[in-house]
Design a protein around this motif. Structure first.
Motif, PDB file in Angstrom:
ATOM      1  N   ARG A   1       0.840  -1.195   0.000  1.00 57.16           N
ATOM      2  CA  ARG A   1       0.000   0.000   0.000  1.00 57.16           C
ATOM      3  C   ARG A   1       0.880   1.252   0.000  1.00 57.16           C
ATOM      4  O   ARG A   1       1.856   1.313   0.759  1.00 57.16           O
ATOM      5  CB  ARG A   1      -0.908   0.013   1.229  1.00 57.16           C
ATOM      6  CG  ARG A   1      -2.111  -0.901   1.105  1.00 57.16           C
ATOM      7  CD  ARG A   1      -2.978  -0.803   2.327  1.00 57.16           C
ATOM      8  NE  ARG A   1      -4.271  -1.420   2.119  1.00 57.16           N
ATOM      9  CZ  ARG A   1      -5.203  -1.535   3.032  1.00 57.16           C
ATOM     10  NH1 ARG A   1      -4.971  -1.078   4.262  1.00 57.16           N
ATOM     11  NH2 ARG A   1      -6.357  -2.099   2.763  1.00 57.16           N
TER      12      ARG A   1
ATOM     13  N   GLU B   1      -9.184   6.103  -1.065  1.00 55.46           N
ATOM     14  CA  GLU B   1      -8.469   4.866  -1.390  1.00 55.46           C
ATOM     15  C   GLU B   1      -8.521   4.582  -2.886  1.00 55.46           C
ATOM     16  O   GLU B   1      -7.512   4.182  -3.493  1.00 55.46           O
ATOM     17  CB  GLU B   1      -9.059   3.683  -0.615  1.00 55.46           C
ATOM     18  CG  GLU B   1      -8.310   2.384  -0.862  1.00 55.46           C
ATOM     19  CD  GLU B   1      -8.727   1.273   0.082  1.00 55.46           C
ATOM     20  OE1 GLU B   1      -7.863   0.438   0.432  1.00 55.46           O
ATOM     21  OE2 GLU B   1      -9.901   1.244   0.482  1.00 55.46           O
TER      22      GLU B   1
ATOM     23  N   GLU C   1      -7.313   4.584   9.207  1.00 49.79           N
ATOM     24  CA  GLU C   1      -8.326   3.611   9.609  1.00 49.79           C
ATOM     25  C   GLU C   1      -8.565   2.546   8.540  1.00 49.79           C
ATOM     26  O   GLU C   1      -9.145   1.502   8.822  1.00 49.79           O
ATOM     27  CB  GLU C   1      -9.625   4.329   9.976  1.00 49.79           C
ATOM     28  CG  GLU C   1      -9.487   5.186  11.228  1.00 49.79           C
ATOM     29  CD  GLU C   1     -10.807   5.603  11.836  1.00 49.79           C
ATOM     30  OE1 GLU C   1     -11.869   5.200  11.308  1.00 49.79           O
ATOM     31  OE2 GLU C   1     -10.782   6.327  12.856  1.00 49.79           O
ATOM     32  N   ARG C   2      -8.106   2.816   7.310  1.00 49.45           N
ATOM     33  CA  ARG C   2      -8.209   1.814   6.242  1.00 49.45           C
ATOM     34  C   ARG C   2      -6.901   1.039   6.102  1.00 49.45           C
ATOM     35  O   ARG C   2      -6.719   0.285   5.137  1.00 49.45           O
ATOM     36  CB  ARG C   2      -8.581   2.482   4.930  1.00 49.45           C
ATOM     37  CG  ARG C   2      -9.952   3.147   4.965  1.00 49.45           C
ATOM     38  CD  ARG C   2     -10.382   3.614   3.587  1.00 49.45           C
ATOM     39  NE  ARG C   2     -10.891   2.525   2.767  1.00 49.45           N
ATOM     40  CZ  ARG C   2     -12.122   2.039   2.834  1.00 49.45           C
ATOM     41  NH1 ARG C   2     -12.986   2.523   3.706  1.00 49.45           N
ATOM     42  NH2 ARG C   2     -12.506   1.062   2.048  1.00 49.45           N
ATOM     43  N   GLY C   3      -5.986   1.258   7.044  1.00 45.63           N
ATOM     44  CA  GLY C   3      -4.765   0.474   7.056  1.00 45.63           C
ATOM     45  C   GLY C   3      -3.581   1.092   6.344  1.00 45.63           C
ATOM     46  O   GLY C   3      -2.561   0.416   6.132  1.00 45.63           O
ATOM     47  N   TYR C   4      -3.662   2.356   5.991  1.00 45.49           N
ATOM     48  CA  TYR C   4      -2.568   3.022   5.288  1.00 45.49           C
ATOM     49  C   TYR C   4      -1.621   3.700   6.272  1.00 45.49           C
ATOM     50  O   TYR C   4      -2.041   4.171   7.330  1.00 45.49           O
ATOM     51  CB  TYR C   4      -3.108   4.085   4.320  1.00 45.49           C
ATOM     52  CG  TYR C   4      -3.708   3.511   3.066  1.00 45.49           C
ATOM     53  CD1 TYR C   4      -3.011   3.525   1.867  1.00 45.49           C
ATOM     54  CD2 TYR C   4      -4.984   2.937   3.070  1.00 45.49           C
ATOM     55  CE1 TYR C   4      -3.559   2.987   0.707  1.00 45.49           C
ATOM     56  CE2 TYR C   4      -5.541   2.404   1.927  1.00 45.49           C
ATOM     57  CZ  TYR C   4      -4.826   2.427   0.741  1.00 45.49           C
ATOM     58  OH  TYR C   4      -5.374   1.898  -0.405  1.00 45.49           O
TER      59      TYR C   4
ATOM     60  N   TYR D   1     -15.184   9.266   8.251  1.00 44.82           N
ATOM     61  CA  TYR D   1     -13.941   8.619   7.850  1.00 44.82           C
ATOM     62  C   TYR D   1     -14.208   7.465   6.887  1.00 44.82           C
ATOM     63  O   TYR D   1     -13.468   7.267   5.921  1.00 44.82           O
ATOM     64  CB  TYR D   1     -13.201   8.084   9.081  1.00 44.82           C
ATOM     65  CG  TYR D   1     -12.597   9.143   9.968  1.00 44.82           C
ATOM     66  CD1 TYR D   1     -12.347  10.437   9.496  1.00 44.82           C
ATOM     67  CD2 TYR D   1     -12.250   8.855  11.294  1.00 44.82           C
ATOM     68  CE1 TYR D   1     -11.774  11.392  10.311  1.00 44.82           C
ATOM     69  CE2 TYR D   1     -11.679   9.811  12.106  1.00 44.82           C
ATOM     70  CZ  TYR D   1     -11.453  11.083  11.619  1.00 44.82           C
ATOM     71  OH  TYR D   1     -10.881  12.034  12.431  1.00 44.82           O
ATOM     72  N   GLU D   2     -15.253   6.704   7.153  1.00 52.79           N
ATOM     73  CA  GLU D   2     -15.585   5.572   6.290  1.00 52.79           C
ATOM     74  C   GLU D   2     -15.895   6.041   4.872  1.00 52.79           C
ATOM     75  O   GLU D   2     -15.373   5.502   3.890  1.00 52.79           O
ATOM     76  CB  GLU D   2     -16.779   4.814   6.874  1.00 52.79           C
ATOM     77  CG  GLU D   2     -17.494   3.883   5.907  1.00 52.79           C
ATOM     78  CD  GLU D   2     -16.608   2.781   5.367  1.00 52.79           C
ATOM     79  OE1 GLU D   2     -16.899   2.270   4.263  1.00 52.79           O
ATOM     80  OE2 GLU D   2     -15.622   2.417   6.034  1.00 52.79           O
TER      81      GLU D   2
ATOM     82  N   ALA E   1      -8.662   9.155   8.200  1.00 55.76           N
ATOM     83  CA  ALA E   1      -9.543   8.256   7.444  1.00 55.76           C
ATOM     84  C   ALA E   1      -8.740   7.168   6.742  1.00 55.76           C
ATOM     85  O   ALA E   1      -9.149   6.000   6.706  1.00 55.76           O
ATOM     86  CB  ALA E   1     -10.358   9.051   6.431  1.00 55.76           C
ATOM     87  N   MET E   2      -7.577   7.539   6.206  1.00 61.43           N
ATOM     88  CA  MET E   2      -6.761   6.547   5.512  1.00 61.43           C
ATOM     89  C   MET E   2      -6.038   5.629   6.489  1.00 61.43           C
ATOM     90  O   MET E   2      -5.826   4.443   6.194  1.00 61.43           O
ATOM     91  CB  MET E   2      -5.767   7.255   4.594  1.00 61.43           C
ATOM     92  CG  MET E   2      -6.444   7.999   3.448  1.00 61.43           C
ATOM     93  SD  MET E   2      -7.515   6.915   2.454  1.00 61.43           S
ATOM     94  CE  MET E   2      -6.277   6.062   1.463  1.00 61.43           C
TER      95      MET E   2
ATOM     96  N   GLY F   1     -12.682   7.831   3.343  1.00 61.19           N
ATOM     97  CA  GLY F   1     -11.587   6.885   3.144  1.00 61.19           C
ATOM     98  C   GLY F   1     -11.804   6.007   1.935  1.00 61.19           C
ATOM     99  O   GLY F   1     -10.862   5.685   1.204  1.00 61.19           O
ATOM    100  N   ARG F   2     -13.059   5.615   1.700  1.00 62.45           N
ATOM    101  CA  ARG F   2     -13.369   4.761   0.557  1.00 62.45           C
ATOM    102  C   ARG F   2     -13.019   5.453  -0.757  1.00 62.45           C
ATOM    103  O   ARG F   2     -12.426   4.863  -1.664  1.00 62.45           O
ATOM    104  CB  ARG F   2     -14.854   4.389   0.607  1.00 62.45           C
ATOM    105  CG  ARG F   2     -15.270   3.357  -0.425  1.00 62.45           C
ATOM    106  CD  ARG F   2     -16.695   2.901  -0.175  1.00 62.45           C
ATOM    107  NE  ARG F   2     -17.649   4.009  -0.238  1.00 62.45           N
ATOM    108  CZ  ARG F   2     -18.304   4.498   0.808  1.00 62.45           C
ATOM    109  NH1 ARG F   2     -18.089   4.004   2.021  1.00 62.45           N
ATOM    110  NH2 ARG F   2     -19.159   5.491   0.658  1.00 62.45           N
TER     111      ARG F   2
END
Length: 411
Positions: A46, A389, A68-71, A381-382, A65-66, A385-386
């Protein structure tokens, strides 16, 4: 008698001299880092993100936000505005290298080298990146691409403010920022430069000069919907048997229509309505959050759509007043704008709409619920972030953007 060189001219001269030996060093670093970019892409790692250097509060939320998406995502800013806290951002430029005027010509080069080593995608504004205050400002994008890095750009307002492209916002912009016209040639040059070099450009709700864009994303603002949330049921005062509290928090009075907000409240008071205006100018963000939790209505801005304060009001479960109908058709008809519960209010309809909200507690309660739902759906954030991403993934791998994004349907 010796001639005295103005301090600004002396600093500029020193920066120019410093850039001469640094340029080949940064070019060599970029060449070496290119191997890192190739290796990370091949391994499907990533991309690491860096946001800055302008200290807009949105980068705090986008970066979170990112994360929380694992970045791996970090903010690095050159300053902190008084309304925000140092803790809002991860890194500050003064933390790089020793303090002191003697080191200033070198600091930005050190920051750029650090960012080049620690990030794959640079998330910046049209003001430019970490070299924007140096003699190498126009080489930053080519250096990043030489290193195999990617650049994603979006506007925040002043960075695309060119007279002739601001619509009904223009007169107020020139009043609150008198140097807008003088800065226009530089602003245009910066926008044109990054329009040539950016991998992805996001167009959001901010008006201004933007000759190219790849993603149409009007509601690009993000918010922590846990921290910014309703704390108690709102009262049912109707301005006659109870007081209604209206919050207005301008940083720039002309742009926000502050005088007209004050006038509208005074008109309602003369009509016998009990209305209290809480006016917060250049106050810390936490103070604004506290005021919104106690308020009944947020009067945001009445020239140019809505901004971060409106999102904070939406997340806090308030009916929000702002001007949406001025937007160009492609933005006005975007799904995220069509479903927005903000009460579309111009300067001309301000008093009427405020009266309607003050005297109708049921309407306020319904709009407050819709505001909260919209903030979670579009500004959380959800949600953010989507979309980020999808943009970052396409930029990093040099792929086409998802069709919905490239067609202006960022959802």
């Amino acid at each position: 008698m010796a001639m005295r060189v103005p301090r600004r001219a002396a600093v500029t001269a020193v920066k120019l001299i410093a850039a001469v030996p640094v340029a080949p060093v940064l070019a060599l670093l970029a060449v070496l880092e290119r191997a890192t970019s190739v290796r990370r892409r091949r391994s499907a790692a990533r991309p690491r993100l860096v946001w800055g250097p302008v200290p807009i509060i949105s980068i705090k939320y986008w970066s979170q936000a990112m994360r929380e998406r694992g970045y791996e995502s970090i903010t690095c800013v050159e300053d902190v505005y008084p309304i925000y806290s140092r803790n809002d951002f991860d890194r500050h430029r003064l933390e790089f290298g020793p303090r002191g005027v003697w080191f200033e010509p070198w600091r930005d080069f050190l920051i750029f080298a650090w960012a080049l080593r620690h990030a794959d995608v640079f998330m910046i504004f049209f003001d430019g990146g970490f070299l924007r205050h140096t003699a190498l400002r126009w080489l930053e994008a080519p250096l990043l691409h030489l290193a195999g890095r990617r650049i994603v750009v979006s506007p925040y307002g002043a960075d695309v403010a060119v007279p002739g492209y601001l619509g009904i916002w223009e007169e107020a912009m020139l009043a609150d920022y008198p140097d807008t016209a003088a800065r226009a040639p530089l602003v245009r040059r910066r926008v044109d430069h990054l329009s040539r070099h950016a991998d992805v450009i996001v167009r959001n709700i901010n008006p201004g000069y933007l000759p190219r864009w790849d993603v149409l994303w009007p509601n690009q603002f993000a918010i922590d919907v846990v921290n910014w949330a309703p704390v108690a049921a709102k009262g049912r005062a109707n301005g006659r048997d109870g007081e209604v509290i209206v919050v207005h928090a301008p940083n720039h009075r002309t742009l926000k229509g502050t005088d007209q907000v004050i006038g509208a409240v005074e008109t309602l008071k003369r009509e016998g309505l009990r209305v209290r205006l809480t006016l917060l100018e250049r106050r810390p963000n936490e103070e604004v959050r506290s005021a919104l939790q106690r308020a009944d209505i947020l009067a945001e801005q009445f020239l140019a759509a809505y901004a971060m304060l409106a999102v904070e009001g939406l997340a806090s479960g308030l009916p929000v007043m702002a001007h949406l109908s001025f937007l160009p058709r492609e933005l006005r008809e975007h799904p995220a704008v069509l479903e927005c519960p903000i009460v579309d209010t111009s300067l001309e309809t301000l008093t009427h709409n405020l009266r309607r909200l003050v005297t109708d507690p049921d309407l306020r309660l319904r709009l407050g619920r819709e505001s909260r739902e919209f903030a979670v759906r579009r500004h959380s954030y959800e949600a953010l972030g989507r979309i980020w991403e999808a943009i970052v993934t396409a930029a990093w791998h040099g792929e086409h953007l998802p069709k919905a994004l490239s067609e202006g349907r960022a959802e």
